[in-house]
Every structure is written in C-alpha cells, then in structure tokens.
Design a protein around this motif. Structure first.
Motif, short mmCIF file in Angstrom:
data_model
loop_
_atom_site.label_atom_id
_atom_site.label_comp_id
_atom_site.label_asym_id
_atom_site.label_seq_id
_atom_site.Cartn_x
_atom_site.Cartn_y
_atom_site.Cartn_z
N SER A 37 15.90 30.43 20.36
CA SER A 37 15.42 29.07 20.69
C SER A 37 13.85 29.09 20.68
O SER A 37 13.30 28.10 20.15
CB SER A 37 15.82 28.42 22.07
OG SER A 37 15.52 27.39 22.40
N ALA A 38 13.00 30.13 21.41
CA ALA A 38 11.88 30.06 21.54
C ALA A 38 11.06 30.25 20.18
O ALA A 38 9.98 29.81 19.86
CB ALA A 38 11.26 31.09 22.51
N MET A 40 12.39 29.63 17.00
CA MET A 40 12.47 28.75 16.20
C MET A 40 11.36 27.66 16.48
O MET A 40 10.90 27.04 15.37
CB MET A 40 13.87 27.90 16.29
CG MET A 40 14.86 28.93 15.87
SD MET A 40 16.70 28.09 15.47
CE MET A 40 16.79 27.08 16.76
N SER A 41 10.97 27.48 17.56
CA SER A 41 9.65 26.44 17.79
C SER A 41 8.27 26.99 17.57
O SER A 41 7.50 26.29 17.33
CB SER A 41 9.74 25.93 19.13
OG SER A 41 9.66 27.01 20.23
N THR A 42 8.32 28.39 17.32
CA THR A 42 7.09 28.76 17.17
C THR A 42 7.04 29.92 15.83
O THR A 42 6.07 30.60 15.65
CB THR A 42 6.61 29.82 18.36
OG1 THR A 42 7.77 30.87 18.35
CG2 THR A 42 6.33 29.09 19.51
#
Length: 159
Positions: A37-38, A40-42
């Motif tokens: 999750s982390a 995928m956003s960065t």
C-alpha cells in the motif's frame, strides 16, 4: 504497531524491509500488504534497485499482490535502461515467478539487456532465460545474446 510504521518509510526502507523478510522466509501478510500500500503511492520515487528488490521480495515470499506488480511495471519499463544486470534479472524473475506477464515490460527489459549482456554474471543469464521461458516470452535477439556467453559454460555441466 510495526505495520503502522511502514507508512513513514521511504522507498528504500520499504524495499529493504520486504527484502529482509523475504530473505528470512517470513511471510508476514499484514506487513507485506502495508508495504504494498505504501509503495504503490510512492512508486515514482523508487530507484531501479528498489523496484527490483520489492518485486523480488513479494515474488520470493509468494505474496501475490497484483496491484503492486501492475504499479511496478510502468516505471520499470520507462527506466529499464537504468537497471543493472542483477536488477534486470531479478525483476524478470519476480514477474515470471508469480506468472505475471507484462509484455511491454518484458520487451523493454529484453532490449535493455542486449547492450549489457557482456556484464551479466552467469546467474543473471540463467535467471533471465528462465524468466522468459516461464512466461513463454520469446525475444530472439536477447536469446541470441544470452547464448553467446553461455556456450563456453556448457562444458562445466555433466551429461
């Protein structure tokens, strides 16, 4: 609490944590899903090594997170010329190991590999060839490039 701390990690922290747990054979699903999750956003901030390491880690530990692999494919394809031989082999292996075929990514990595093939170690050659066979991806120029440095090694194998 440790899973909550993942959100504050940068790309290298995320990739290194996933790599460490995978290397130790510790499939902590909540941790890996938090890392995904982390990441995928960065993902745009990930270096070529971070991309290869996180893909390898998820594949090696067999945490199948399709959205993460979909997100990794685009920057890996765009920045494939930055990849070192081990990174190319690792990302190809990671995608193939979980049977995630992304033809544009495979094409880009295959093309980038050809000019670097003389710097591939034997394990990089083997992993690259294996990955291509696993997903039945035929890239004749790369296969020809792999065969040249592989031929002298054949004498090391017993029949």
């Amino acid at each position: 609490a440790a899973v909550a701390g993942v959100a504050g990690m940068g790309p290298q922290g995320l990739a290194n944590t996933a790599w460490a747990f995978a290397t130790l054979g510790l499939p902590n699903a909540p941790l890996f899903h938090a890392i995904a999750s982390a990441a995928m956003s960065t993902i745009a901030e990930f270096s070529q090594q971070n991309l290869a390491n996180i893909a390898w880690a998820f594949s090696a530990i067999e945490v199948f997170h399709t959205p993460l692999f979909e997100v990794i494919a685009s920057p890996a394809r765009i920045r494939c010329s930055e990849f070192l031989p081990q990174g190319i082999a690792n990302i190809l292996w990671a995608f193939a190991h979980i049977a995630f075929s992304d033809v544009p990514l495979m094409d880009a990595l295959a093309a980038a590999s050809i000019s670097k093939i003389s710097t591939f170690k034997s394990q990089n050659l083997v992993n690259t060839a294996w990955a291509m066979a696993k997903v039945r991806f035929v890239h004749a120029p790369l296969l020809q490039a792999i065969s040249a440095p592989s031929l002298p090694c054949i004498s090391y194998f017993d029949a």
